[in-house]
Design a protein around this motif. Structure first.
Motif, PDB file in Angstrom:
ATOM      1  N   PRO A 173       0.834  -1.203   0.000  1.00 19.82           N
ATOM      2  CA  PRO A 173       0.000   0.000   0.000  1.00 19.82           C
ATOM      3  C   PRO A 173       0.874   1.262   0.000  1.00 19.82           C
ATOM      4  O   PRO A 173       2.028   1.220   0.430  1.00 19.82           O
ATOM      5  CB  PRO A 173      -0.776  -0.102   1.320  1.00 19.82           C
ATOM      6  N   GLU A 174       0.311   2.355  -0.454  1.00 17.76           N
ATOM      7  CA  GLU A 174       1.054   3.619  -0.475  1.00 17.76           C
ATOM      8  C   GLU A 174       1.498   4.013   0.929  1.00 17.76           C
ATOM      9  O   GLU A 174       0.775   3.771   1.903  1.00 17.76           O
ATOM     10  CB  GLU A 174       0.193   4.728  -1.077  1.00 17.76           C
ATOM     11  N   ASP A 212       9.077   3.989   5.904  1.00 11.07           N
ATOM     12  CA  ASP A 212       9.881   5.202   6.111  1.00 11.07           C
ATOM     13  C   ASP A 212      11.202   5.101   5.361  1.00 11.07           C
ATOM     14  O   ASP A 212      11.844   6.114   5.100  1.00 11.07           O
ATOM     15  CB  ASP A 212      10.168   5.401   7.604  1.00 11.07           C
ATOM     16  N   GLY A 213      11.606   3.893   5.048  1.00 11.65           N
ATOM     17  CA  GLY A 213      12.854   3.692   4.336  1.00 11.65           C
ATOM     18  C   GLY A 213      12.864   2.380   3.581  1.00 11.65           C
ATOM     19  O   GLY A 213      12.312   1.379   4.042  1.00 11.65           O
ATOM     20  N   ILE A 214      13.483   2.417   2.415  1.00 13.03           N
ATOM     21  CA  ILE A 214      13.673   1.226   1.589  1.00 13.03           C
ATOM     22  C   ILE A 214      15.153   1.181   1.234  1.00 13.03           C
ATOM     23  O   ILE A 214      15.720   2.195   0.826  1.00 13.03           O
ATOM     24  CB  ILE A 214      12.815   1.274   0.306  1.00 13.03           C
ATOM     25  N   LYS A 222       9.359   2.076  -9.029  1.00 13.04           N
ATOM     26  CA  LYS A 222       8.571   1.042  -8.367  1.00 13.04           C
ATOM     27  C   LYS A 222       8.338   1.354  -6.888  1.00 13.04           C
ATOM     28  O   LYS A 222       7.240   1.172  -6.372  1.00 13.04           O
ATOM     29  CB  LYS A 222       9.270  -0.316  -8.497  1.00 13.04           C
ATOM     30  N   CYS A 223       9.363   1.837  -6.213  1.00 14.49           N
ATOM     31  CA  CYS A 223       9.310   1.981  -4.754  1.00 14.49           C
ATOM     32  C   CYS A 223       8.739   3.301  -4.258  1.00 14.49           C
ATOM     33  O   CYS A 223       8.301   3.380  -3.114  1.00 14.49           O
ATOM     34  CB  CYS A 223      10.711   1.808  -4.174  1.00 14.49           C
ATOM     35  N   ARG A 224       8.744   4.335  -5.070  1.00 14.20           N
ATOM     36  CA  ARG A 224       8.307   5.653  -4.603  1.00 14.20           C
ATOM     37  C   ARG A 224       6.920   5.647  -3.956  1.00 14.20           C
ATOM     38  O   ARG A 224       6.743   6.233  -2.890  1.00 14.20           O
ATOM     39  CB  ARG A 224       8.349   6.677  -5.750  1.00 14.20           C
ATOM     40  N   PRO A 225       5.940   4.988  -4.534  1.00 11.40           N
ATOM     41  CA  PRO A 225       4.613   5.002  -3.901  1.00 11.40           C
ATOM     42  C   PRO A 225       4.600   4.355  -2.507  1.00 11.40           C
ATOM     43  O   PRO A 225       3.767   4.688  -1.685  1.00 11.40           O
ATOM     44  CB  PRO A 225       3.733   4.203  -4.867  1.00 11.40           C
ATOM     45  N   LEU A 236       6.868   4.628  -0.210  1.00 13.40           N
ATOM     46  CA  LEU A 236       7.560   5.438   0.790  1.00 13.40           C
ATOM     47  C   LEU A 236       6.672   6.542   1.339  1.00 13.40           C
ATOM     48  O   LEU A 236       5.912   7.173   0.601  1.00 13.40           O
ATOM     49  CB  LEU A 236       8.806   6.080   0.184  1.00 13.40           C
ATOM     50  N   ASP A 237       6.840   6.784   2.635  1.00 12.76           N
ATOM     51  CA  ASP A 237       6.190   7.922   3.261  1.00 12.76           C
ATOM     52  C   ASP A 237       6.731   9.195   2.619  1.00 12.76           C
ATOM     53  O   ASP A 237       7.754   9.173   1.941  1.00 12.76           O
ATOM     54  CB  ASP A 237       6.478   7.896   4.767  1.00 12.76           C
TER      55      ASP A 237
END
Length: 191
Positions: A97-98, A102-104, A120-123, A125-126
């Motif tokens: 889910p969006e 807090d970190g990837i 891919k990962c931006r959505p 992340l907070d």
């Protein structure tokens, strides 16, 4: 043709991205705390050490069942088995889910091209979340041509500078922060 991702080191190889000082610098730069929700792309001992040091929760996406089982056992022995959620499947099949994290991050294993991972990962992340990746870049005035060619063949695209790598992620809403290269002596020991 490029080798498939992720790129693996042999099991007996000394892990470059596992030192306590590197993990501490990473956590401080990324502003991770005990309340941080973290996602690791391809599990590592460094990720487990980070979860233990910060006492935070971490979700690990690991496509290799054998690696996942080994890391699960390490997490259990370190007393953080309850802090780690495991998804044993390819990264391409994962969806969250969006604003779930807090970190990837990815320590020491190349999980994909930085621009594609940013997309891919931006959505996930907070709003103020951080994305930290291990990737090969051309650093210095005269980087070793043989090394650059070897990595370019392996990755299937030319190796570019840190600036170009960070700028490739900017269209996805990332504000380039910094890159951290490994000290020459540490690289010499590794190779």
């Amino acid at each position: 043709m490029a080798d498939p991702f992720p790129l693996y080191l042999p099991a007996e190889a000394r892990r470059l991205f596992q030192s306590e000082s590197l993990l501490r610098r990473f956590a401080q730069a990324a502003h991770f705390t005990g309340s941080s929700r973290l996602l690791e792309l391809h599990g590592s001992l460094g990720g487990l050490a980070l979860a233990r040091a910060l006492n935070c929760t971490i979700t690990v996406v690991e496509p290799d069942q054998k690696v996942a089982e080994t890391l699960k056992e390490r997490a259990r022995l370190a007393g953080i088995g309850d802090k780690v959620t495991w998804l044993v499947q390819p990264l391409a099949t994962v969806n969250f889910p969006e604003k779930s994290f807090d970190g990837i991050f990815s320590f020491g294993r190349i999980a994909g091209y930085p621009d594609a991972l940013a997309r891919k990962c931006r959505p996930w992340l907070d709003e103020k979340g951080r994305l930290a990746l291990t990737y090969v870049m051309a650093v210095g005035r005269q980087p070793a041509k043989v090394a650059l060619e070897s990595w370019a063949d392996r990755l299937g695209r030319p190796i570019v500078s840190p600036r170009e790598t960070l700028l490739s992620m900017e269209p996805e809403g990332f504000e380039p922060f910094f890159f951290n290269d490994t000290a020459t002596t540490e690289m010499d020991e590794f190779y």
